[in-house]
Write a protein that holds these residues in place. Structure first.
Motif, PDB file in Angstrom:
ATOM      1  N   SER A 276       0.992  -0.966  -0.248  1.00 22.30           N
ATOM      2  CA  SER A 276      -0.490   0.182   0.079  1.00 22.30           C
ATOM      3  C   SER A 276       1.031   1.185  -0.560  1.00 22.30           C
ATOM      4  CB  SER A 276      -0.871   0.089   1.211  1.00 22.30           C
ATOM      5  OG  SER A 276      -1.352  -1.331   1.042  1.00 22.30           O
ATOM      6  N   ILE A 277       0.343   2.387  -0.655  1.00 22.75           N
ATOM      7  CA  ILE A 277       1.115   3.476  -1.051  1.00 22.75           C
ATOM      8  C   ILE A 277       0.568   4.865  -0.092  1.00 22.75           C
ATOM      9  CG2 ILE A 277       2.264   5.365  -2.413  1.00 22.75           C
ATOM     10  CD1 ILE A 277       1.543   3.729  -4.120  1.00 22.75           C
ATOM     11  N   THR A 278       0.910   5.238   1.200  1.00 22.82           N
ATOM     12  CA  THR A 278       0.372   6.364   1.977  1.00 22.82           C
ATOM     13  C   THR A 278       1.788   7.302   1.552  1.00 22.82           C
ATOM     14  OG1 THR A 278       0.687   5.124   3.936  1.00 22.82           O
ATOM     15  CG2 THR A 278       0.508   7.053   3.973  1.00 22.82           C
ATOM     16  N   PRO A 279       0.755   8.323   0.752  1.00 24.74           N
ATOM     17  CA  PRO A 279       1.656   9.812  -0.073  1.00 24.74           C
ATOM     18  C   PRO A 279       2.124  10.676   0.917  1.00 24.74           C
ATOM     19  CG  PRO A 279      -0.856  10.199   0.146  1.00 24.74           C
ATOM     20  CD  PRO A 279      -1.029   8.683   0.316  1.00 24.74           C
ATOM     21  N   GLY A 280       2.859  11.042   0.037  1.00 27.33           N
ATOM     22  CA  GLY A 280       4.055  12.119   1.071  1.00 27.33           C
ATOM     23  C   GLY A 280       3.281  13.110   1.602  1.00 27.33           C
ATOM     24  N   GLY A 281       3.729  14.254   2.524  1.00 27.77           N
ATOM     25  CA  GLY A 281       3.411  14.905   2.655  1.00 27.77           C
ATOM     26  C   GLY A 281       3.203  16.630   1.519  1.00 27.77           C
ATOM     27  N   ARG A 282       4.065  16.205   0.825  1.00 27.63           N
ATOM     28  CA  ARG A 282       3.939  17.181  -0.263  1.00 27.63           C
ATOM     29  C   ARG A 282       2.907  17.177  -1.736  1.00 27.63           C
ATOM     30  NH1 ARG A 282       9.058  16.632   1.075  1.00 27.63           N
ATOM     31  NH2 ARG A 282       9.975  16.180   0.083  1.00 27.63           N
ATOM     32  N   GLY A 283       1.938  15.728  -1.001  1.00 24.93           N
ATOM     33  CA  GLY A 283       1.061  14.972  -2.050  1.00 24.93           C
ATOM     34  C   GLY A 283       1.973  14.431  -2.981  1.00 24.93           C
TER      35      GLY A 283
END
Length: 394
Positions: A361-368
């Motif tokens: 699963s991919i959790t997006p980074g804080g910068r989208g």
């Protein structure tokens, strides 16, 4: 792409963070190692984890606390690796997490649980995080392990004969160049349990094989241990500390209570060497390339060389450019890279799955962060080359 691979194995002694620069060119993936940092869990977190693992009982509240604590610990390791190894220019984190349960019944894996909430990593680093690698393969009918088999096959491609990659962690696993892969049984799991028991927790493992070196293998106890049905199961197969734990060891030692601790540790070390060598013979391997903490135990390596005999050389992954302590973390960095590019990370012949799967699963980074995708129908890499060791496959 600069990728940080995070790994904590079944020995749960430390979090390894390996940074790699990965470049995809057609069917060739080049890995440039950027270094490794290894950070132990703090004592409270490690003790909580040990107390919650099977066969102990636990609660959902404690699982939640551990998931958060381990996630924060992984996040701290990722931040440090980005700063120290990547000059703050990492683009992705691939986190294996901490395995706490692998649900196996009747030779079939029904589920698995790796904790270490990836949101903490994404929040701390601002980077996308690939995690939860194993469940997709299990959903496709596979064992969910050994997941490094695809990376091993790519890495060993072109070596002469039938090379096999071996990892000696808490549990040992092997990958042959033909795709056969499985857990062979305990590597350090039972040895560590025996050492902790004998020293009332003062020692966590047999440092440099010192206890085993002072002991003598007890043939009767070894024969009893080798009667474990798991060793006779056909591949693909996986196991873990759900089977090979302290109560298991205590049961096996009934009638051997007077045996000196050094002899127990020597016998368990020989058990690992024997079962690994049996597995190597079963796949017809012509050489073994080992990694993991067990490679630091000279007694285990000597026993394994003796069991393999002169015809099957035993090397370490460091000789081929991947430091033994970092090899598993680098492997998950590669798997995270493949996931981000929409490429499968499994070999059905290795795990028993119905088909290859894009993992995790991919959790997006804080910068989208936007991540790359391969063009429709584009082939993925079939060969992994460690930069500076381009001739390792010859």
């Amino acid at each position: 792409m600069r990728v940080i691979g995070l790994m904590s194995g079944t020995s749960y002694d430390a979090i390894d963070a390996a940074a790699a620069d990965l470049t995809l060119d057609g069917d060739r993936l080049t890995l440039t190692p950027l270094g490794l940092i290894s950070r132990g869990y703090d004592e409270g977190l490690r003790a909580g984890l040990a107390a919650a693992l099977p066969p102990a009982a636990t609660s959902l509240a404690e699982v939640c606390r551990l998931d958060t604590g381990i996630g924060r610990a992984f996040a701290a390791a990722a931040v440090e690796a980005d700063r120290e190894l990547c000059d703050g220019r990492a683009e992705l984190v691939a986190s294996h997490g901490q395995t706490v349960y692998h649900w196996v019944e009747g030779g079939q894996v029904h589920g698995t649980l790796q904790i270490g909430q990836p949101a903490w990593i994404a929040e701390a680093t601002g980077l996308p995080v690939v995690s939860d690698f194993r469940p997709r393969d299990i959903a496709a009918g596979g064992q969910g392990a050994p997941l490094v088999s695809l990376v091993d096959r790519m890495w060993l491609r072109g070596r002469p004969g039938t090379p096999a990659a071996l990892n000696l962690g808490g549990i040992a696993n092997i990958t042959a160049s033909d795709g056969t892969a499985f857990d062979t049984g305990p590597a350090n799991a039972l040895v560590d349990a025996a050492v902790r028991e004998a020293t009332d927790g003062r020692l966590a493992y047999d440092l440099d094989g010192e206890l085993a070196a002072r002991g003598t293998v007890d043939d009767g106890l070894l024969a009893r241990l080798l009667d474990e049905p798991y060793y006779a199961l056909p591949a693909p197969k996986t196991t873990g500390k759900e089977l090979f734990h302290l109560p298991y060891l205590r049961t096996a030692l009934k009638g051997y209570e007077a045996l000196p601790a050094e002899d127990v540790v020597a016998t368990l070390t020989r058990l690992t060497a024997r079962t690994v060598a049996d597995a190597v013979r079963s796949v017809g391997a012509s050489e073994v390339i080992a990694s993991g903490g067990g490679t630091q135990n000279p007694v285990l390596m000597a026993f394994l060389r003796a069991e393999l005999g002169d015809g099957v050389p035993l090397r370490t992954s460091g000789e081929l450019g991947l430091p033994s302590a970092a090899k598993e973390a680098y492997a998950f960095a590669v798997l995270g890279f493949l996931t981000l590019h929409g490429l499968p990370g499994t070999v059905p012949a290795s795990t028993g799955a119905r088909h290859a799967s894009v993992l995790g699963s991919i959790t997006p980074g804080g910068r989208g962060t936007q991540w790359p995708r391969m063009p429709e129908g584009a082939p993925g890499p079939v060969r992994l080359v460690v930069n500076g060791h381009e001739d390792a496959g010859r």
